[in-house]
Design a protein around this motif. Structure first.
Motif: not given
Length: 629
Positions: A201-208
């Motif tokens: 989720x932290x990586x998804x949030x960064x790219x999102x």
């Protein structure tokens, strides 16, 4: 460097660096990731399923801060560089107390005169919803994680609150997505402290956030999900836990660097690492990590489900590998949750046997001890009693150690007394033992210890209240929590793909004469755990070898290769990833209740892949000529 967040955002791939794959990764890896090269985000996954629960009781008793100490130490070491380079940080090191860690980080920034906004994510703690004891779960126990699969037999000792009314819950946490992270970044947060968000989720949030995606951009979100999956285990994608390490100079793997993901606007990514760091990023290391801890061909997250069938892995430069072909769809209406409770007590007694007659020695010892326990009726109070022989004596041994195996007597009980009775039983027959019996003088593992049992569950997303809260440096207090809502659409999870065990592909006889070799001489692999289940994926490098592997490695063949480790209580799902020449299996039920509740020596399934790779199989000679291993 402020211009990066005004002029570059969304105009190029976002550079996301991982600094932690579990609580024990050293804190200085965060500092190394922010100083060894240019990055936009630092992310870290500190929470294995077990360590959050292990600290829960101490936190509730006031003897533990609730957050992960290596996360706090990393921020202390790195915060000035983070501020100078305007790097955003998103980590789940807040564990049980993300608000507490956020407050400490905000105060640290204030003391150093740094212009940093700190926020934290809440909503994963389910105890306010479920209650504090198993009795409270009588009518509200969420369904087991594997309950939607009619072919799976749940562990016999799965949680039954009607039989354990007085037992307290130790922890109960849902796996959150990235919605609160994205909202926090939109609010201007520089550092976001999370509790139990999903690993990626932290990586998804960064790219999102960076690419200003919508929450319905499912293909892009799915790509970011797999980017997170690839880098969240730190060095596992740069050479750690890599089955192909024997083909290379071992110096490469002494200290692998931690990875970066460069995620483009379409969700595709390049996995890389900082120049000059150890390890390697190759198609093989990326494929190994891709196959790690999968649950088949669909990867689930609270924000999106990712379809993996058409994944492509391509080397595009030195230590640079591109991943594409991932597609997405709306997430399921449920998310994963883990409930930990007091499971009782465990003990293990370790004894050694050397050389001649080893098989008969272990049979004699087990018969002696079982008789002793039956006479005293202690056996009736042991919920689990297993006699596990580890290793085999080397023929014509070079040393006594190479001739020695050990037996692991593993037992569980609701109370300590039967386990102490087990230890006394071993003591009572200690001089009636087989020839050459011996054990380590340190017997601390034989003393009963309490353990935490895990129940993996499905929890409805609409019952969660996921929030983001900022720390206001002016007032030195928290702002009002912002409710980030729920995904706009859900889609039920379809029946997982399972290519039949009778899948034939090309007839094996058509490949011609064969030669016996170890499977690992022609295939690489990676294995791991998903709660009660074990996953393992095997892959090869050329089309000709792939043609053979997919025909050879059926579910029935895996069962045959597992030998005595197979039980009819288990169930196997099999899928193929044709573009990367891989066959993947999930073996349901083999890890029991999972993690600390598993009776297996390899409770996390990490050694299973190399166990199977060591099996001797018949491989066609023409296939061996094509193999690049």
């Amino acid at each position: 460097m402020e211009s990066r967040w005004t002029s570059e955002i969304g105009r190029r791939p976002v550079k996301v660096a991982n600094c932690s794959g579990y609580a024990g990764d050293p804190s200085w890896q965060m500092f190394r990731q922010v100083t060894d090269g240019d990055v936009d985000f630092i992310t870290g996954d500190y929470l294995a399923e077990m360590n959050l629960a292990e600290n829960a009781e101490a936190y509730q008793a006031g003897t533990h801060p609730g957050w992960i100490t290596t996360a706090w130490a990393g921020l202390q070491e790195s915060i000035e560089v983070v501020a100078e380079r305007r790097i955003k940080v998103v980590i789940n090191g807040g564990s049980l107390n993300p608000s507490g860690l956020a407050q400490k980080v905000a105060l640290l920034a204030r003391e150093k005169g740094l212009d940093l906004k700190v926020a934290f994510v809440s909503g994963d703690n389910l105890q306010p919803i479920l209650g504090n004891t198993l009795a409270a779960l009588k009518d509200t126990l969420p369904p087991h994680l594997d309950s939607d699969n009619p072919d799976v037999k749940l562990p016999w000792n799965s949680l039954d609150p009607s039989k354990n009314e007085s037992i307290p819950l130790v922890s109960a946490n849902a796996y959150l997505g990235a919605r609160a992270i994205v909202q926090g970044l939109k609010m201007g947060a520089d550092i976001i402290i999370c509790g139990r968000v999903a690993d990626a989720s932290p990586v998804i949030g960064a790219a999102w956030f960076w690419h200003s995606w919508k929450d319905t951009d499912y293909d892009r979100l799915a790509g970011a999900l797999i980017s997170g999956h690839l880098i969240e285990c730190s060095a596992y994608v740069t050479g750690g836990n890599f089955s192909g390490f024997t083909e290379h100079d071992p110096e490469i793997f002494i200290e692998p660097g931690f990875p970066l993901a460069e995620i483009d606007a379409d969700g595709t990514c390049v996995i890389t690492k900082h120049k000059g760091t150890g390890g390697m990023v190759t198609e093989d290391t990326v494929k190994c990590q891709f196959l790690y801890e999968l649950q088949g061909s669909i990867y689930l997250n609270s924000d999106v489900k990712a379809y993996l069938n058409n994944v492509k892995v391509q080397q595009v430069g030195n230590d640079r590998v591109r991943i594409s072909g991932i597609t997405g769809a709306p997430p399921p209406p449920t998310t994963k949750a883990t409930i930990f409770y007091h499971g009782g007590y465990q003990s293990q007694i370790l004894l050694n046997a050397t050389g001649y007659g080893t098989t008969q020695k272990w049979k004699l010892f087990e018969t002696q001890l079982r008789r002793k326990l039956a006479v005293s009726a202690i056996d009736k109070d042991l919920s689990i009693l297993e006699f596990q022989v580890v290793g085999a004596p080397e023929p014509n041994p070079r040393s006594q150690l190479s001739s020695t195996t050990y037996m692991r007597v593993f037992a569980e009980s609701k109370s300590q007394e039967p386990l102490m009775g087990l230890l006394f039983g071993v003591r009572d027959i200690s001089l009636q033992h087989f020839s050459g019996c011996h054990m380590a003088l340190d017997v601390r593992t034989a003393i009963p210890k309490p353990f935490l049992a895990m129940y993996p569950a499905l929890f409805p997303q609409n019952s969660l209240k996921e929030t983001i809260t900022s720390w206001d440096n002016q007032s030195n207090s928290m702002t009002e929590a912002v409710d980030v809502g729920h995904p706009p659409k859900y889609e039920l999870l379809e029946r997982r793909e399972n290519i039949p065990t009778t899948y034939l592909g090309k007839p094996l006889s058509s490949f011609g004469p064969t030669k016996p070799i170890r499977l690992g001489d022609i295939a690489l692999a990676r294995s791991g755990d998903k709660g009660s289940n074990l996953n393992v994926g095997f892959f090869v490098r050329t089309p000709k070898v792939w043609e053979w592997l997919r025909s050879f490695l059926s579910s029935s063949k895996l069962i045959q290769l597992m030998g005595e480790d197979w039980s009819e209580d288990y169930f196997i799902e099999r899928v193929e990833f044709e573009n990367i020449f891989a066959v993947h299996f999930v073996v349901y039920g083999i890890l029991g209740r999972g993690v600390s509740s598993s009776t297996r020596l390899d409770a996390l399934g990490k050694g299973f892949a190399d166990y199977v790779r060591d099996k001797v199989v018949e491989v066609p000679v023409e296939v061996l000529h094509e193999s690049k291993l």
